[in-house]
Motif scaffolding. Structure first.
Motif, PDB file in Angstrom:
ATOM      1  N   ILE A 231     -67.633  54.733 119.139  1.00  0.00           N
ATOM      2  CA  ILE A 231     -66.371  54.693 119.890  1.00  0.00           C
ATOM      3  C   ILE A 231     -65.308  53.935 119.103  1.00  0.00           C
ATOM      4  O   ILE A 231     -64.170  54.396 118.940  1.00  0.00           O
ATOM      5  N   LEU A 232     -65.689  52.768 118.554  1.00  0.00           N
ATOM      6  CA  LEU A 232     -64.729  51.970 117.791  1.00  0.00           C
ATOM      7  C   LEU A 232     -64.254  52.713 116.540  1.00  0.00           C
ATOM      8  O   LEU A 232     -63.070  52.665 116.196  1.00  0.00           O
ATOM      9  N   ALA A 233     -65.188  53.411 115.878  1.00  0.00           N
ATOM     10  CA  ALA A 233     -64.822  54.143 114.667  1.00  0.00           C
ATOM     11  C   ALA A 233     -63.817  55.241 114.990  1.00  0.00           C
ATOM     12  O   ALA A 233     -62.830  55.424 114.279  1.00  0.00           O
ATOM     13  N   VAL A 234     -64.069  55.955 116.086  1.00  0.00           N
ATOM     14  CA  VAL A 234     -63.143  57.015 116.484  1.00  0.00           C
ATOM     15  C   VAL A 234     -61.793  56.400 116.869  1.00  0.00           C
ATOM     16  O   VAL A 234     -60.732  56.926 116.521  1.00  0.00           O
ATOM     17  N   MET A 235     -61.846  55.248 117.557  1.00  0.00           N
ATOM     18  CA  MET A 235     -60.601  54.555 117.913  1.00  0.00           C
ATOM     19  C   MET A 235     -59.806  54.185 116.660  1.00  0.00           C
ATOM     20  O   MET A 235     -58.581  54.302 116.626  1.00  0.00           O
TER      21      MET A 235
ATOM     22  N   LEU B   4     -56.313  47.783 118.684  1.00  0.00           N
ATOM     23  CA  LEU B   4     -57.314  47.160 119.546  1.00  0.00           C
ATOM     24  C   LEU B   4     -58.679  47.174 118.846  1.00  0.00           C
ATOM     25  O   LEU B   4     -59.388  46.163 118.807  1.00  0.00           O
ATOM     26  N   ALA B   5     -59.016  48.313 118.264  1.00  0.00           N
ATOM     27  CA  ALA B   5     -60.285  48.429 117.543  1.00  0.00           C
ATOM     28  C   ALA B   5     -60.292  47.484 116.344  1.00  0.00           C
ATOM     29  O   ALA B   5     -61.296  46.829 116.055  1.00  0.00           O
ATOM     30  N   TRP B   6     -59.159  47.408 115.669  1.00  0.00           N
ATOM     31  CA  TRP B   6     -59.068  46.510 114.517  1.00  0.00           C
ATOM     32  C   TRP B   6     -59.261  45.066 114.945  1.00  0.00           C
ATOM     33  O   TRP B   6     -59.978  44.305 114.292  1.00  0.00           O
ATOM     34  N   PHE B   7     -58.637  44.697 116.073  1.00  0.00           N
ATOM     35  CA  PHE B   7     -58.751  43.335 116.585  1.00  0.00           C
ATOM     36  C   PHE B   7     -60.203  43.009 116.923  1.00  0.00           C
ATOM     37  O   PHE B   7     -60.713  41.934 116.618  1.00  0.00           O
TER      38      PHE B   7
ATOM     39  N   ARG C 144     -66.514  40.423 113.496  1.00  0.00           N
ATOM     40  CA  ARG C 144     -67.058  40.303 112.149  1.00  0.00           C
ATOM     41  C   ARG C 144     -66.676  38.964 111.538  1.00  0.00           C
ATOM     42  O   ARG C 144     -67.306  38.502 110.588  1.00  0.00           O
ATOM     43  N   GLY C 145     -65.630  38.364 112.113  1.00  0.00           N
ATOM     44  CA  GLY C 145     -65.084  37.150 111.514  1.00  0.00           C
ATOM     45  C   GLY C 145     -65.747  35.871 111.981  1.00  0.00           C
ATOM     46  O   GLY C 145     -65.472  34.805 111.446  1.00  0.00           O
ATOM     47  N   THR C 146     -66.629  35.960 112.990  1.00  0.00           N
ATOM     48  CA  THR C 146     -67.307  34.754 113.472  1.00  0.00           C
ATOM     49  C   THR C 146     -68.810  34.945 113.332  1.00  0.00           C
ATOM     50  O   THR C 146     -69.305  36.057 113.446  1.00  0.00           O
TER      51      THR C 146
ATOM     52  N   ALA D 218     -71.923  46.009 116.788  1.00  0.00           N
ATOM     53  CA  ALA D 218     -71.020  47.158 116.960  1.00  0.00           C
ATOM     54  C   ALA D 218     -69.893  47.128 115.937  1.00  0.00           C
ATOM     55  O   ALA D 218     -69.454  48.166 115.441  1.00  0.00           O
ATOM     56  N   ALA D 219     -69.428  45.921 115.611  1.00  0.00           N
ATOM     57  CA  ALA D 219     -68.340  45.803 114.650  1.00  0.00           C
ATOM     58  C   ALA D 219     -68.766  46.346 113.289  1.00  0.00           C
ATOM     59  O   ALA D 219     -68.005  47.035 112.609  1.00  0.00           O
ATOM     60  N   TYR D 220     -69.999  46.045 112.898  1.00  0.00           N
ATOM     61  CA  TYR D 220     -70.496  46.538 111.606  1.00  0.00           C
ATOM     62  C   TYR D 220     -70.768  48.032 111.672  1.00  0.00           C
ATOM     63  O   TYR D 220     -70.475  48.780 110.747  1.00  0.00           O
ATOM     64  N   MET D 221     -71.363  48.464 112.794  1.00  0.00           N
ATOM     65  CA  MET D 221     -71.655  49.889 112.959  1.00  0.00           C
ATOM     66  C   MET D 221     -70.373  50.710 112.914  1.00  0.00           C
ATOM     67  O   MET D 221     -70.344  51.819 112.388  1.00  0.00           O
ATOM     68  N   ALA D 222     -69.300  50.161 113.487  1.00  0.00           N
ATOM     69  CA  ALA D 222     -68.026  50.888 113.511  1.00  0.00           C
ATOM     70  C   ALA D 222     -67.580  51.229 112.098  1.00  0.00           C
ATOM     71  O   ALA D 222     -67.132  52.344 111.825  1.00  0.00           O
TER      72      ALA D 222
END
Lengths: 341, 264
Positions: free
Chosen positions: A98-102, A113-116, A122-124, A177-181
Motif C-alpha cells: 500500500i505504501l509503495a503504491v502511495m 504521507l507515505a514519505w513521512f 525507518r529513521g528511528t 512496512a517501511a522497509y517493505m515499501a
C-alpha cells in the motif's frame, strides 16, 4: 555461447571442402592448483579441530542443550517467535505494498504521507519503537471508535484490548512496512513501462493491470530481498522484550538460564531453533523464486542453449522483451516452472 | 479496402476522425493541428522521420496520451471525454478503459506479458476485461494463434519465441478483444530483417478481411501494397497525404521527397 557453435569455421578462414575432417578436440594437461588444495586442507583441518574441541568442551554443556532443546517452554517460545515473525511480516508486506503504491501515485498529499511514514519508521530504531508501543496505554488509556468529537460507539481500555503480544506484532509490522515499501517500490519500478501500456491498451483497469501484470513481474525483484527481511525479522523478534513481551524464544531461554545458571547451552538451544526456522524459510524462498521466474530467467535459457545448441539471448534482469532467435520447430518445449533444473 | 466499405458505411461516421488535434509535452509541441479521417475498413499508413509525431498521434487515438487541443473521435465516440452542454468532462478510468477495448494496439517492442505463455497472453483480456467464460476464451485464443500461424507455440513463454513470433502473438492478443480498429506502432521495427515478412503477412491477411487499420511503419513496400491511404508526417504536421502509389512515386512536397529519397 561459443562452445555451442563448434561446427562453425573460424572467422576469415575459408570453409573446407565438403567432407573435410573436423579439427581434433583439445587434449591438454590440466593446469594444477596446488595452493588451492593446501588452502582447502587447512580450512577443513581447522574446522574439524574446532568441532572436536567444541564437542568435548565443558562450558558448552551439551547435555543441557540436549535436555532443553525440546523442553516444553522452549518449543512454545519457538512457536511464539514463529508467530510473531509470520504475523508481523504478513501485515508488513500488505502495508508495504500500500505504501509503495502511495509513493508512486501522482497525488502529492498521498505521496508525502507515505514519505513521512517512511521517514519516521525507518529513521528511528525498532527497539525504541517497541518501547513506545509498550507505553501506548499511558499515552492513550482508551481506544474509542466512532465519529470524532462525538460520543464514541465503542470504547476499549487499551491495556485490556491489546496484549503485549499484539503490541509486539504492531511494533514489528509497522517498522518493517517501511522497509517493505521500498522493496516493493523498487520491484514495481523494475517492470517495463510497456507492460503497463499494453495492459491499458487492452482495456484492463488500473487494478487489473497492477494485480495481473505488474505485481507478478515485480515479484522476481521483490522476493529475494523480502526473504532477507523475513529472516531478519525472525531475529528481530528477540527485541520484543522491550514491549515487554517475554515469551519469545530468546527471552524465554534467558529466563530459564537465569534459574539454571547455564546461559551458554540455552543460547545454543535458542540458536538451534533460529537456524531451524531460517533453513525452512530459505527453502520456501527458493520455491517462491522459481514460481515467479516463469517465462524469464537466464538460467532456464542457458539450459535450453546447451541442450539444443540454438542461439539464445541473455536475459538481463528487468529488461523488456528479450529476443530469442530460434528456428521454428526446433528445440525442446520451454521449461515448465515445476520441472527441476 | 474499398470493397469492404458497404454503401451504408459511407453514411456512418468515419472510424477515426481527427479534428485539429494538438499535443505537447511541456513546451515541446509534438502534434500541431492534425486533421485526418479513416473510413471503416480502410488501411492507413503513417510514415515520416522519427520524432515526426506519428507514434504520438497513434497513442492519442486510444488515449494512452491525452490531447491538448482538438477532437479525436473513434466510430462517432469522442475519445477521453464526454461532451455535454458545450462542456468537456474527463472520462473516469473505467469508461476510458471501455473505449480502449474496441481499439487493438500492437507495439514496436511487442510488450507481451513475459510471465504468461502465448496462450495466456491472448486469453488474459477477454477473460478479465470481457469476463467471457474460460472454455470459450481458450477455444477462441487457440483459433487466433492458429490464424497467426502459431498453433504449436501456444504453451511457449515469450522469451522462448523469436521476435516475429512474439509480434504475431501480440497481434493475436489484440485481436482477442475483437476490436473494430487496430493500431500498429512500428510493428516490424524491432525485428531482424528476415522476420519482418511473417508479421507483415499476418497484417496483410487482416487488411484483406476488412479490418480498419492505422499503421505507423517504415515498410514502404507494405504501404504501397496494402494501404488505401498514406499520410506523411513531419515536425508534428501532416505534410502530404493521399493514394500510397501516388505519394510514393510522385511526392509533391520537398520534405516528402527528401524523406522518401532516403528510405526507398
Amino acid at each position: 555461447m561459443s562452445t555451442t557453435n563448434n561446427s562453425r569455421p573460424p572467422a576469415g578462414a575459408t570453409p573446407p571442402a565438403g567432407g573435410a575432417r573436423e579439427s581434433e578436440p583439445i587434449k591438454a594437461i590440466r593446469l594444477r592448483h596446488p595452493w588451492r588444495i593446501v588452502f582447502a586442507v587447512v580450512l577443513v583441518v581447522g574446522f574439524v579441530l574446532f568441532i572436536v574441541d567444541a564437542a568435548g568442551r565443558e562450558a558448552y554443556k551439551w547435555d543441557f542443550v540436549a535436555k532443553y532443546v525440546f523442553d516444553r517452554r522452549i518449543t512454545e517460545a519457538a512457536l511464539n517467535t514463529l508467530q510473531l515473525t509470520v504475523y508481523s511480516m504478513v501485515i508488513a508486506i500488505i502495508l508495504g505494498v500500500i505504501l509503495a503504491v502511495m509513493r508512486l501515485t501522482p497525488n502529492p498529499v498521498v505521496n508525502s504521507l507515505a514519505w513521512f511514514y517512511l521517514w519516521v519508521f525507518r529513521g528511528t530504531p525498532v527497539y525504541v519503537q517497541l518501547v513506545f508501543w509498550g507505553l501506548l496505554s499511558i499515552i492513550y488509556s482508551t481506544i474509542d471508535i466512532g465519529i470524532p468529537f462525538m460520543e464514541p460507539w465503542f470504547s476499549f481500555e487499551t491495556n485490556a484490548a491489546l496484549s503485549t503480544f499484539t503490541l509486539a506484532i504492531i511494533g514489528l509490522a509497522l517498522n518493517e512496512a517501511a522497509y517493505m515499501a521500498e522493496i516493493v517500490r523498487a520491484g514495481l519500478l523494475s517492470v517495463d513501462k510497456g507492460q503497463d501500456e499494453a495492459a491499458t491498451a487492452l482495456g484492463m483497469t488500473w487494478f487489473q493491470t497492477m494485480w495481473r501484470v505488474i505485481l507478478p513481474q515485480s515479484m522476481r525483484v521483490i522476493i529475494p530481498p523480502t526473504g532477507n527481511e523475513v529472516i531478519s525479522m525472525l531475529k528481530t523478534t528477540s527485541l520484543v522484550t522491550a514491549v515487554p513481551y517475554s515469551f519469545d524464544l530468546y527471552t524465554r531461554s534467558r529466563d530459564i538460564s537465569a534459574e539454571t545458571f547455564t546461559p551458554i547451552p540455552l543460547l545454543i538451544v535458542a540458536s538451534i531453533w533460529y537456524l531451524f526456522f531460517t533453513s525452512i524459510l530459505m527453502v520456501g524462498q527458493h520455491f517462491l523464486e522459481k514460481r515467479f521466474a516463469r517465462g524469464v530467467g537466464a538460467r532456464e535459457d542457458r539450459k535450453i542453449d546447451t541442450m539444443s545448441g540454438t542461439l539464445t539471448g541473455a536475459v538481463p534482469l528487468g529488461s523488456g522483451q528479450p529476443t530469442v532467435v530460434r528456428p521454428p520447430g526446433d528445440g525442446p518445449p520451454p521449461t515448465k516452472p515445476g520441472e527441476p533444473r | 479496402m474499398s470493397d469492404a466499405t458497404t454503401p451504408s458505411a459511407a453514411a456512418r461516421a468515419p472510424m477515426v476522425l481527427a479534428d485539429r488535434v494538438s499535443k505537447s509535452f511541456g513546451s515541446n509541441e509534438v502534434l500541431k493541428s492534425i486533421s485526418l479521417e479513416v473510413k471503416h475498413g480502410e488501411v492507413m499508413c503513417l510514415v515520416g522521420p522519427s520524432g515526426s509525431g506519428k507514434s504520438t498521434f497513434l497513442r492519442c487515438i486510444n488515449h494512452l496520451e491525452v490531447v491538448n487541443a482538438g477532437r479525436l473521435m473513434v466510430d462517432g465516440d469522442l475519445i477521453g471525454y464526454r461532451e455535454a452542454g458545450g462542456k468537456l468532462y474527463e472520462l473516469a478510468p473505467k469508461d476510458a478503459a471501455r473505449q480502449r477495448r474496441d481499439i487493438g494496439m500492437v507495439f514496436q517492442r511487442f510488450n507481451l506479458f513475459p510471465h504468461m505463455t502465448a496462450l495466456e497472453n491472448v486469453m488474459e483480456a477477454p477473460l478479465r476485461v470481457k469476463k467471457v467464460p474460460r472454455a470459450k476464451v481458450e477455444q477462441d485464443a487457440r483459433a487466433l494463434l492458429a490464424r497467426v500461424g502459431l498453433a504449436d507455440r501456444a504453451d511457449y513463454y515469450p522469451a522462448h519465441l523469436s521476435g516475429g513470433q512474439q509480434q504475431r502473438v501480440a497481434i493475436a492478443r489484440a485481436l482477442a478483444m475483437e476490436p473494430k480498429l487496430m493500431l500498429f506502432d512500428e510493428p516490424t521495427s524491432a525485428l531482424d530483417p528476415e522476420l519482418v515478412g511473417e508479421v507483415l503477412d499476418v497484417m496483410k491477411g487482416l487488411a484483406k478481411e476488412g479490418m480498419t487499420m492505422i499503421v505507423v511503419t517504415h515498410e514502404m513496400g507494405f504501404a504501397r501494397e496494402v494501404a488505401d491511404s498514406l499520410v506523411f508526417m513531419d515536425g508534428g504536421v501532416v505534410v502530404e497525404s493521399g493514394d500510397p502509389d501516388e505519394v510514393l512515386s510522385n511526392p509533391q512536397h520537398r520534405r516528402t521527397q527528401a524523406f522518401l529519397s532516403k528510405v526507398l
